[in-house]
Scaffold this active site. Structure first.
Site, PDB file in Angstrom:
ATOM      1  N   SER A 137      55.214  12.347  58.409  1.00 26.44           N
ATOM      2  CA  SER A 137      54.577  11.071  58.071  1.00 26.44           C
ATOM      3  C   SER A 137      54.639  10.054  59.204  1.00 26.44           C
ATOM      4  O   SER A 137      53.922   9.055  59.173  1.00 26.44           O
ATOM      5  CB  SER A 137      55.210  10.473  56.809  1.00 26.44           C
ATOM      6  OG  SER A 137      56.457   9.892  57.097  1.00 26.44           O
ATOM      7  N   LYS A 176      60.354   5.162  57.383  1.00 23.62           N
ATOM      8  CA  LYS A 176      59.052   4.492  57.321  1.00 23.62           C
ATOM      9  C   LYS A 176      59.128   3.153  58.057  1.00 23.62           C
ATOM     10  O   LYS A 176      60.206   2.640  58.348  1.00 23.62           O
ATOM     11  CB  LYS A 176      58.652   4.216  55.864  1.00 23.62           C
ATOM     12  CG  LYS A 176      58.415   5.452  55.004  1.00 23.62           C
ATOM     13  CD  LYS A 176      57.145   6.175  55.383  1.00 23.62           C
ATOM     14  CE  LYS A 176      56.878   7.346  54.441  1.00 23.62           C
ATOM     15  NZ  LYS A 176      57.864   8.424  54.616  1.00 23.62           N
TER      16      LYS A 176
END
Length: 218
Positions: A137, A176
């Site tokens: 990601s 993230k």
């Protein structure tokens, strides 16, 4: 100055062990390491005495992580690992949808990894640990599956910083970019094929900020 009044001999031993271990390794011991290091009969005995030390205001504890012990007002000293350009590899973090944290940092054998001087001077490695990345990601930030991220331990972050985040209740940890949006937090992947994750701000606990990357060549 920290007072040791009204401490049992065992509590003094545990407090001393935590301080020496933290100064030597750059991170606190797990309950199992305290048990093994002091030859205490069980981890429950260690936990009981840690609660006593906490109630007396000598330590802070985060029971959600295995190394969540901090001695109050402890003055950091130069770490032997910093002189060698080494940091502890404490487990795996997902760069994808959050998953239950697969790492087990309660073992006595903690792997240490070398950090090249051109990436980070040894004196910059205080309070730094490493996590191995699982997932894709963060690929657009040049962080891919198998890479190792260097994390500086901190519990707050500015918008846009790349952080390790634990999501409460799910016991999930993910890598993230962090954005606070009102009473929510947006956890933004660096991958155009993936959607951001929105979580109540109260459920988000920052475990550290990315300060470097060791890239896998495989």
């Amino acid at each position: 100055m920290r007072s040791s009044d009204q401490l049992s001999a065992r509590q003094r031993d545990i407090l001393g062990f935590i301080e020496e271990f933290t100064q030597e390794h750059g991170y606190p011991p797990s309950i199992r390491e305290i048990q093994d290091g002091l030859r205490i009969s069980s981890t429950s005995v260690v936990a009981y005495n840690l609660r006593a030390l906490e109630s007396k205001g000598l330590i802070d504890r985060d029971g959600r992580v295995s190394r969540g012990i901090k001695i109050k007002n402890m003055t950091p000293m130069p770490l032997s690992r910093a002189q060698g350009g080494r940091v502890p590899l404490l487990g795996v973090i997902t760069a994808g949808q959050p998953l239950p944290n697969p790492e087990d940092t309660s073992t006595t054998a903690v792997e240490m990894i070398e950090v090249p001087v051109d990436l980070a001077p040894p004196e910059k490695l205080q309070n730094v640990y490493a996590l191995k990345v699982r997932g894709h990601s963060m690929i657009d930030a040049l962080i891919d599956d198998g890479d190792i991220v260097l994390m500086r331990y901190q519990e707050t972050a500015d918008n846009g910083q790349m952080v390790a985040v634990r999501i409460e209740d799910d016991n999930a940890v993910t890598l993230k970019r962090f954005y606070r949006e009102g009473d929510k937090v947006r956890l933004q992947p660096a991958n155009v094929t993936m959607e951001p994750i929105y979580v109540d701000a109260a459920r988000v606990h920052i475990q550290g900020r990315v300060v470097g990357v060791l890239r896998s060549m495989w």
